[in-house]
Structure formats: C-alpha cells, structure tokens
Design an enzyme around this catalytic site. Structure first.
Site, short mmCIF file in Angstrom:
data_model
loop_
_atom_site.label_atom_id
_atom_site.label_comp_id
_atom_site.label_asym_id
_atom_site.label_seq_id
_atom_site.Cartn_x
_atom_site.Cartn_y
_atom_site.Cartn_z
N ASP A 1 3.97 17.78 16.03
CA ASP A 1 2.80 16.92 16.24
C ASP A 1 2.41 16.98 17.72
OD1 ASP A 1 0.72 15.18 15.89
OD2 ASP A 1 1.90 13.56 15.02
C1 NOJ Z 1 -1.50 13.17 16.17
C2 NOJ Z 1 -1.29 12.65 14.79
O1 NOJ Z 1 -0.05 12.01 14.69
C3 NOJ Z 1 -1.38 13.71 13.70
O2 NOJ Z 1 -1.39 13.08 12.45
C4 NOJ Z 1 -2.60 14.56 13.90
O3 NOJ Z 1 -2.68 15.51 12.88
C5 NOJ Z 1 -2.52 15.19 15.27
N1 NOJ Z 1 -2.52 14.17 16.29
C6 NOJ Z 1 -3.67 16.14 15.52
O4 NOJ Z 1 -4.85 15.46 15.70
#
Ligand code: NOJ
Length: 728
Positions: A279
């Site tokens: 993430d």
């Molecule tokens: C952080 C988030 O936790 C995740 O769900 C998301 O896909 C990513 N950012 C990318 O935007």
C-alpha cells in the site's frame, strides 16, 4: 526500440515461456524498474517520462495524493497515458508496457452504492455486474488495474473504512469479493473492458485499535485465519491478479514486512500466483513502525517478506541493486517478483494492446445499462428497519409531502467516499427523484433552518426526513469517536417529531449508526447507506412501492457505541444459559448485559423488512449423518403471506457445537435471494459440505471435525427454524 519479433513478444507462446525469455534479457536495473510503481504526477510528468524511457517504471498510479480516498484527484489523463506508454513501448530497450492503476472502488463515472451498501443486497450477480460496468468505464480511460475489492472484515463502525468492505461477515465478504473479482477481470482480463483486480488490504487491516485508521492491530492466528483470511482465500480462488499488503502493524509486524503473512500464508498456503503491491508508502512506513532502520533496510525487508511491487516510495529501485551485491537479498526472490509482475502484464494483454483508444472514452460513460444496474443495485441495498402501521409505501397522490433534513437535496453526498471520477451533477437528489416518480404529488422542501423545517412539516401530511453522514466522515483516515448522528440532526428530528406529522426517516450513511432515537421518533426508517448515482431514484422507487425493499444488514446495528465490537458470529461465553438473561436473542445468549445497556443489538446481522410478510416452515434435511468429506442438503419452505410480490434473502446459518477449538454461536454458510408473488411458496435448499463446515484448527489445517452441527434457515442471524446433523 526492437524491430524483429522476439519470443516474449510472440502472443502464440505460452505466458510462462514469454516471461522466462523476457526475464533472461533484463538487466538488474530493468528488473527493479518493473517493481516500481510511480505516481503519475510524481515530481512532474517529465520525470516519469524519463524514467519510462530508462525502463524504470513498472506501473503508474493515477492518483496524486496519499489521501486518495478523500481528496479530489488528477483525472486519468488520456493523452498522457498514451504518451508515457509510447515511450515505454517504443523508446525503452525492451519495450515493456506500463500498468496503470487507479482506485475504482464502487464505480468510475457511474457510481454504485458504497461496497457496504452493495453488501446489503446479498446479490453476487448484481455486484458482479456493477464491477463489470466500472471496469468498462475505467478501462476506456486507460485504467488497467483497480485497487479493489477491499475485503477487510470490519467489526468497529468507528473505522471510516468500514464503507469500503462488505461488513462483518467472512462468508458474505468472500462471496461478494469473488463476484467483484469476476466482474472486474472477467474470464480473461485481456478482453477489452476488463481490468485487473487487487484484493486488499492483506491482512486484518480492520483490526486497527479503537477504529483508528492506520493504528496497529492484535489478532490471534485463529481469528486471523478463520475470519480475516477467508475472503482472501476466496479472491485467490477466483483468480484475483494482485493483492495489496496493508500499511498497518499486526501482532508486532508491519504486514508489508511480514514473511509469515505474505509468503507463508498468502503465496505458499493459499497458492497465490499473482503479485503483491505494497500500500501507499507502506514500505518506508516500516521505519516509522520501528521495524526498519532506513529506506534501504525497509526495501530489503519488504522484498524478502514477499512484496513484489512497491507503491510510490521508490526504495526498491534506489537500494536493491546494492542489497543484491551485498547478499542481503536473494536473486531468485527478486526474479520471482519480476516474473509475477510480468505475468500480470501478459495476462492483461498489455504487450498486444498497450494503447488506449481515446475515441471510446466519453461514449463509454454512464450508459443506460450501467445506470440501470446502479439503480437496481441501490434499490436492493436499501434496508427497511421499521414500518409502523404500513406507512410505507406512500401513495402517489392525495397527500402533501415535505422532504426535509440535511441530505434531502444532496447530490454529491449520495455518492459516498472513494469517488474520483463520479460527478455530483449526474446524481438525482432524493427530492427530485421523488418528484420525478410521483408528478401528481405536492412536495415541499425548506431551507435548513429549524423553524423553516418545522413549518414545512406542520403543513405536510408526511415528512420524509433525510438524515445521516457526510462522506467526509467516512472512508480513509476518517474515523469518529462518537457514533451518534450529528447533534444538529438529533435536534432537528426532535423538533419535527413534536409537530406530530408522521415521519419517514431515510438514513444515508457510510457505517451502521446506533439510530435508537430515530426509531423512537419515526414511523418508518429506511437505511440507505451512500447509494450512488442512482440512489435518489432507488429511494423513490422503494418509498412509493415501485420496488419492494429486500436489503439486509451486512453488519450488526449496535444500540450504542459502548456495545462495540458487537457482531453476530461471536463465541459463546462460558456462562451462557439460554433464556436466563433478559432480552434473549439466539445469537446473544452467551453475552452478559452491561449494567447500563442490553447485550442484544438494535438489529441483528441479516435483518431487513419487506412490504410483504415472509414466513419460514418445514425445515428438512436429507441425511442426519455425513462423513467429513460428504455433503448434506437442508431446505425450508419460504412463503409469502402478504398481498404483494417481494424478494427475501434467505439465509442459512451453521453451528459446530464442539470443536478442538471453540466455534462461533452461528456462522452464515449460504444465502439466496428469492422472489415470490402473493401467497406463493418455494422450497429453498442449501448444500453444506467440506467448504462450509471446515475451519482452521490448532493442527494448522482447515478441516471438518466430527460432531454435532446445528443449522438454521431464516431471514436474519436470529433465524429460529433449525435442525441438526452429525459429522462422523
Ligand atoms: C491508500 C489506501 O489504503 C489504498 O486502499 C489505496 O488503494 C491506495 N492508497 C492507493 O490510492
């Protein structure tokens, strides 16, 4: 630029051969490039172009901030997508195309209900259909890969991200998560109109302490596997191409540095063949967690743990060359990561069709079919919680109706959080939708001033009051410590109640709110979640009876914050005595009430009323005993005792009475949406076998254990009609 066709460029060859051929040709720097995901806007477009030419960009994330779910994003720039792709394909040494990822969570331009609302439909076919429309719209804008479905079980409504998942139950989340994977990817993700899916956030992100997003979690291996892992097992089985490793720290390890979770559990035990993306900044955040010394250390730990591609922080590209030279990482692991990424690119058909047909883009948006799916799905997501004296459905003439409350005319708010590409003006507000649906009725609205609202209610025969949450209170990073409705809404509701005009409350929210005060003051209560582009029309359809409500709660509705965590599939307490405690409920007889609060929730998981009355009778089971590898068929008669047609989500719950480890009081193991006309009956059958009856026990295996099982069929987790069978 390459001229003659090399083996990896030949689509007739098997993917494994193409991957092997390409891998052999790659330099170390090109390999690391494939593991690098950059922000499309990172340090300016020019830098991305330079990196692409050098083969240093494996993927671009079409997002511009870390708070992706909450802030307006850069649009998916069609021309820039093709420009960068052309550089990667024509100007880089090996011509490896770039994979574009974007968060398409519950729709692209056509916004479907928030995933928690979709879950209330208990309708995998429709959920799959919605994901298919989202994929079609997104892929027409250059998106190859979405970061969905979110499969986090959530047991704490304070956590804003509860909106993004399918609620508290592993079985429901597994069924709907797999449906979303099928909808996004299709049978063959290289088909036009499909995108790769990403199951997230692996693992147990919903355990964040206190419902505080990004906080650490603690969870036994037993619960980790039996509850949180199950939906990922289903997504892997459905062929999900990628998995996202979460940011948080669980049981003392940041997931993105956990070899146990990423390699042993996900890749070895579940047999996941796709690639793991960390993430946003999860790799460098290991430093903040206190699990890595610096960027270089974090990169080594993440790759070794099993992260294959790094989202946005660039530490793999910056540090893994030296790490390999120093023997800190394994060359085979590095090749495995690269092979996984390349496989996904071949799977997506990117080498054959890297570019976007920009002429298709606009015409693919908001098609009548997508809108129709959005409307039906929103309709089926609405949960009727109360309907005193059959106030609903409302007649389409002869009454004066006031449409009040802060969300009566809302448009953008109905879309919910995690919407980058939805447009508020596409949404028909509830007041407009009501007018469209019942042109003969006289509707009044009023400014959001207490006196004006009260006067409008006084002059009406019925007040439809739209309460709830702003999407800004939900989604990533947006947690709340007080679950009650915002105070001004409580004041408004009380004032409207005092007018004596019957109230229909519509709650548009991103989480299950303890709405006891609303239930006391309103004759009818419809829980609408954040229902999306067609949500206003869906609400009008149900309020006027053009559609019969059939949604069921995918989460337990607590009476008060103090009951949290409260979920139906808990363990029995050691002092469970049926009927001993006041307000006995079948799933809560093991729970001692508080001195100042009951043990039971406001509404149980699976609950939802209809305009007609369904009854369950005559449960039957084809065998009273089965071997561990056999299946049993259980059925019950569902009857529509009312005067109108309707659909009921029939649910099947199981209890394994004695195990080598303790088992929940009930677990959902089957559900089916059944439509019946007045006075019609249908026998609804469920089959239970190893997949439904097995669980992870202390031998480290997922197995069925012999013994006595209870099974119930009914309309909520409180189903009363039950029988038993034995597994020998
Ligand atoms: C952080 C988030 O936790 C995740 O769900 C998301 O896909 C990513 N950012 C990318 O935007």
């Amino acid at each position: 630029m390459t001229t003659s066709r090399l083996p990896y460029q030949d689509p007739r060859l098997p993917t494994a051969e193409r991957v092997r051929d390409l891998l052999e040709r790659m330099t170390l720097s090109e390999k690391l490039g494939q593991l690098n995901q950059v922000r499309a806007d990172q340090a300016g477009v020019a830098l991305v172009r330079t990196q692409a030419k050098a083969g240093l960009v494996g993927s671009r994330i079409l997002a511009s901030t870390a708070f992706a779910g909450n802030e307006a994003q850069l649009v998916a720039e069609l021309e820039e997508n093709n420009t960068v792709q052309r550089i990667a394909c024509d100007e880089s040494r090996l011509g490896i195309p770039i994979l574009n990822g974007r968060d398409v969570i519950h729709g692209y331009r056509t916004i479907f209900p928030i995933p928690l609302g979709q879950a209330a439909s208990f309708d995998p076919e429709l959920v799959e259909q919605a994901a298919k429309h989202a994929a079609a719209e997104a892929s027409a804008h250059g998106v190859h890969w979405t970061f969905a479905p979110m499969l986090d079980i959530a047991r704490d409504p304070r956590w804003g991200r509860i909106i993004e998942g399918c609620g508290e139950d592993a079985y429901l989340t597994s069924a709907l998560g797999a449906a979303m994977v099928r909808g996004f990817q299709g049978v063959d993700p290289s088909e036009p109109g499909r995108v790769l899916a990403c199951a997230k956030h692996f693992l147990a992100y919903g355990t964040s302490e206190g419902g505080r997003d990004y906080a650490s979690g603690e969870c036994s291996d037993h619960t980790l596997r039996n509850v949180y892992l199950e939906p990922f097992r289903a997504a892997v089985r459905a062929g999900c191409a990628t998995v996202m490793s979460a940011f948080h720290n669980i049981n003392g390890e940041p997931v993105s540095g956990s070899h146990y979770l990423l390699t042993r559990v996900l890749k070895d035990e579940l047999g996941f063949q796709g690639f793991v993306i960390s993430d946003w900044a999860a790799v460098t955040e290991m430093i903040v967690h206190g699990a890595a010394e610096n960027d270089a250390d974090a990169a080594v730990k993440a790759l070794t743990a099993g992260v294959d591609m790094e989202m946005v922080t660039g530490t793999f590209v910056a540090h893994l060359e030296a790490a390999l030279a120093n023997g800190q990482i394994d060359a085979a692991r590095l090749d495995d990561a690269v092979a996984r990424v390349l496989r996904a690119k071949f799977q997506k058909g990117l080498f054959e069709r890297p570019y976007l047909d920009t002429t298709r883009a606009t015409s693919s948006l908001l098609s009548p079919a997508a809108r129709a799916t959005a409307r039906t799905l929103a309709t089926r997501s609405l949960v009727l919680l109360k309907n005193q004296d059959s106030l609903l459905p409302l007649a389409k003439e002869g009454r004066r109706i006031a449409v009040l409350g802060p969300l009566a005319s809302a448009q953008g708010e109905l879309m919910g959080s995690w919407v980058f590409d939805g447009v508020a003006s596409d949404v028909t507000s509830i007041v407009d939708a009501l007018g469209e649906s019942a042109p003969k009725l006289k509707f009044s609205t009023a400014p959001l001033m207490l006196d004006a609202q009260v006067q409008a209610a006084q002059r009406a025969d019925v007040a439809i009051v739209v309460l709830g949450e702003s999407p800004l209170r939900t989604g990533e990073a947006n947690n709340i410590a007080d679950l009650s409705l915002p105070r001004d809404q409580e004041v408004l509701l009380e004032a409207l109640y005092r007018t004596g005009t019957p109230i229909v409350a519509v709650i548009a929210a991103g989480r299950p709110l303890p709405i006891g005060s609303v239930l006391e003051r309103a004759q009818a209560v419809l829980y609408a979640w954040h229902p999306g582009t067609e949500g206003g029309r869906a609400i009008a359809d149900v309020l006027f009876g053009d559609a019969c409500p059939s949604g069921k709660l995918p989460v337990t509705l607590a009476r008060s914050l103090g009951q949290v965590p409260i979920f139906y599939n808990h363990k029995n307490g050691g002092r469970a005595v049926n009927g001993y405690y006041p307000f006995f409920a079948p799933t809560h007889h093991g729970i001692r009430p508080y001195l100042d609060e009951l043990a039971t929730p406001l509404f149980p998981f699976g609950f939802g009323l209809s305009y007609t009355r369904f009854g369950y009778s005559d449960i039957s089971i084809d065998r009273s005993e089965i071997a561990r590898d056999e299946r049993v068929k259980v059925s019950a008669l569902l009857t529509n005792h009312g005067e109108r047609s309707g659909a009921e989500v029939v649910q099947c719950y199981v209890r394994d009475y004695v195990g080598s480890v303790t088992r929940p009081v009930r677990e959902l193991k089957g559900f089916r949406r059944v439509e019946l006309g007045p006075a019609e009956s249908a026998r609804v059958e469920f089959e239970l076998g190893p997949d439904e009856l097995a669980f992870w026990n202390n031998s480290g295996k997922r197995e069925v254990e012999p013994g006595r099982f209870g099974v119930w069929i009914g309309g909520s987790a409180y189903a009363e009609l039950g029988t038993e069978f034995q597994v020998r």
